[in-house]
Design a protein around this motif. Structure first.
Motif, PDB file in Angstrom:
ATOM      1  N   THR A   1       6.192   3.441   4.879  1.00 32.51           N
ATOM      2  CA  THR A   1       4.996   4.109   4.359  1.00 32.51           C
ATOM      3  C   THR A   1       3.743   3.325   4.716  1.00 32.51           C
ATOM      4  O   THR A   1       2.744   3.890   5.189  1.00 32.51           O
ATOM      5  CB  THR A   1       5.104   4.253   2.834  1.00 32.51           C
TER       6      THR A   1
ATOM      7  N   GLY B   1       0.962  11.142   2.831  1.00 28.46           N
ATOM      8  CA  GLY B   1       1.427  10.658   1.543  1.00 28.46           C
ATOM      9  C   GLY B   1       2.004  11.756   0.676  1.00 28.46           C
ATOM     10  O   GLY B   1       3.037  11.580   0.028  1.00 28.46           O
TER      11      GLY B   1
ATOM     12  N   ASP C   1       5.433  12.977   2.271  1.00 27.14           N
ATOM     13  CA  ASP C   1       6.475  11.959   2.291  1.00 27.14           C
ATOM     14  C   ASP C   1       6.855  11.458   0.901  1.00 27.14           C
ATOM     15  O   ASP C   1       7.673  10.549   0.769  1.00 27.14           O
ATOM     16  CB  ASP C   1       6.034  10.764   3.139  1.00 27.14           C
TER      17      ASP C   1
ATOM     18  N   ALA D   1       4.884   9.812  -1.109  1.00 30.91           N
ATOM     19  CA  ALA D   1       4.302   8.481  -1.260  1.00 30.91           C
ATOM     20  C   ALA D   1       2.947   8.510  -1.945  1.00 30.91           C
ATOM     21  O   ALA D   1       2.261   7.474  -1.990  1.00 30.91           O
ATOM     22  CB  ALA D   1       4.159   7.813   0.114  1.00 30.91           C
TER      23      ALA D   1
ATOM     24  N   VAL E   1       0.028   5.920   1.559  1.00 26.93           N
ATOM     25  CA  VAL E   1      -0.369   5.983   2.963  1.00 26.93           C
ATOM     26  C   VAL E   1      -1.878   5.834   3.080  1.00 26.93           C
ATOM     27  O   VAL E   1      -2.380   5.101   3.945  1.00 26.93           O
ATOM     28  CB  VAL E   1       0.105   7.304   3.600  1.00 26.93           C
TER      29      VAL E   1
END
Length: 475
Positions: A263, A448, A451, A453, A457
């Motif tokens: 990430t 982000g 994914d 995350a 990111v």
């Protein structure tokens, strides 16, 4: 650890396969565990599976498919997330050396867990303090229309702050490169990692300071972006060895990822690639700027999305959206509805292309995008969507990179974009750089979210972009 022994082909000892695997921890913290296969066709190699894509690594969910494959039984795809294990070459002939390799990985993974949180916490705190220290310098750097104004800051002070901004932007790639040194074997791993990272930051800062064109407004920005892209790109091209169990990479103990870009690696790589493209595009004729953005950004998309390199097709789709946005405004002007439509169609085309390629691969070799689309087709994608949503929320609340993303956004909005901040003037003079910044924000936010995350990111990208924006604005 407790062990599991599976014996396949019991009726014929000569054709039997014996699997021995540690399946649980008896004490905290968690550790990596052994997995051994002995039988015909399993001599002198590393175990691996398509679920990890990394030689020498299996997951617990790979054991049952491995036993079924050895027995020649059909594989119920919907019941197993794992894939059958295979044996690959490359294992040292010396037994002691072969044992030391996974033991060393276990030590690195354990040290990474303790050092990573401290590193990102200190990075966020240092960049916030540096941002606060920048505010009076930005106010005093602008010329004033009246007869009197604030006394300009001494050139020596400005030079020191510029070096600190370069060092801050290079911290994440330096931390990635520090994993080339076995710091986890030292008596004090955390301090050793800090020392190695600091030396690499100093070396990188010196290289940027004496690079050609440093005195120009965009000189440090181009050098830092190019250096970051080079470090992360070379690691990915050589097998992403620094990403696995690295402080700014991913941990095999967490089991979320074993190969490709992390990430944080995705964040700094997409930021470095887009800023490098913007810096190059600004140096050519206006009509050629979109082509330069697409050429450099397209190479970065291939590196991120290729299953043999970055192995992150979702990140590649996000980066494509950022490159498309950057390309359509690199020659000047604003992001109009028609330009946004073209950028969206380009991102969708690349996304469909990655999806088609991934779905044409065997089910055992598909990446995250192919597995999600397959699950969507058979109605089992609900768990994946729920897990991604839960990961986004947990990461948003607990990650130091969230602080870094929010602090960077506040500095840009309430300082750099103000009349005395200088960033709007920078964007007006250098439209290709403005396009690169806009594309980075789009790609990082989208990457982000897709994914799972959250803002990680964007936080990783901000660690590079915000200091460089502040330095260029100060100039």
């Amino acid at each position: 650890p407790r062990s599991l022994v599976l014996v396949a082909g019991i009726s014929d000892t000569a054709r039997s396969l014996v699997l021995v695997a540690g399946i649980s921890d008896t004490a905290q913290p968690s550790r990596l565990h052994v997995a051994i296969a002995d039988g015909p066709g399993w001599e002198r190699g590393w175990l691996t599976s398509a679920s990890t894509g990394r030689d020498g690594y299996l997951q617990l969910v790979d054991l049952a498919p491995t036993a079924l494959a050895a027995l020649g039984r059909p594989m119920p795809e919907r019941l197993f997330l794992g894939r059958p294990a295979t044996s690959t070459g490359g294992r040292p002939a010396d037994l002691a050396e072969a044992i030391d390799a996974p033991a060393n990985a276990d030590r690195e993974a354990a040290a990474q867990r303790t050092v990573s949180g401290t590193f990102f916490g200190l990075l966020a705190g240092a960049q916030v303090l540096l941002a606060l220290a920048m505010l009076p310098l930005l106010r005093r750097a602008r010329p004033h229309a009246g007869p009197t104004g604030p006394t300009p800051v001494a050139k020596q002070v400005v030079a020191v702050v510029e070096l600190l901004l370069v060092a801050a932007a290079l911290t994440v790639p330096a931390a990635l490169l520090a994993d080339a040194v076995p710091w986890w074997r030292a008596g004090h791993p955390g301090w050793t990692f800090a020392g190695v990272t600091a030396l690499l930051v100093v070396a990188g800062t010196v290289a940027v300071r004496f690079a050609p064109g440093h005195s120009g407004t965009l000189g440090p920005l181009g050098a830092v972006a190019g250096l970051t892209t080079l470090v992360v790109g070379l690691d990915v091209l050589t097998g992403a060895r620094l990403q696995l169990n690295g402080v700014v990479g991913y941990s095999a103990l967490q089991g979320g990822r074993y190969a490709g870009l992390s990430t944080v690696g995705l964040g700094v790589f997409l930021a470095g690639a887009l800023l490098s493209a913007g810096w190059l595009a600004q140096r050519v004729h206006r009509g050629w700027r979109p082509a330069v953005m697409v050429a450099v950004g397209g190479l970065a998309v291939v590196v991120v999305g290729s299953p043999y390199l970055g192995a992150d097709p979702v990140g590649a789709i996000a980066l494509t959206a950022g490159v498309s946005v950057a390309a359509v405004i690199s020659a000047g002007g604003w992001l109009t509805i028609s330009r946004l439509a073209w950028a969206t169609m380009a991102a969708l085309a690349v996304g469909i292309g990655f999806a088609v390629v991934d779905l044409r691969r065997p089910p055992a070799e598909r990446g995250s995008l192919g597995r999600f689309l397959s699950a969507l087709g058979d109605g089992t994608a609900g768990f994946t969507v729920h897990r991604s949503s839960a990961e986004n929320f947990e990461t948003l609340v607990n990650s130091p990179l969230t602080v870094l993303a929010l602090a960077g956004g506040l500095l840009v909005w309430f300082a750099l974009l103000q009349p005395w901040g200088g960033l709007m003037r920078l964007f007006g003079i250098y439209p290709a750089v403005r396009a690169a910044f806009a594309g980075t924000v789009v790609a990082a936010l989208l990457g982000g979210a897709l994914d799972g995350a959250a803002l990680d990111v964007l936080g990783a990208a901000a660690a590079l972009v915000v200091p460089m924006a502040a330095l260029a604005s100060l100039r």
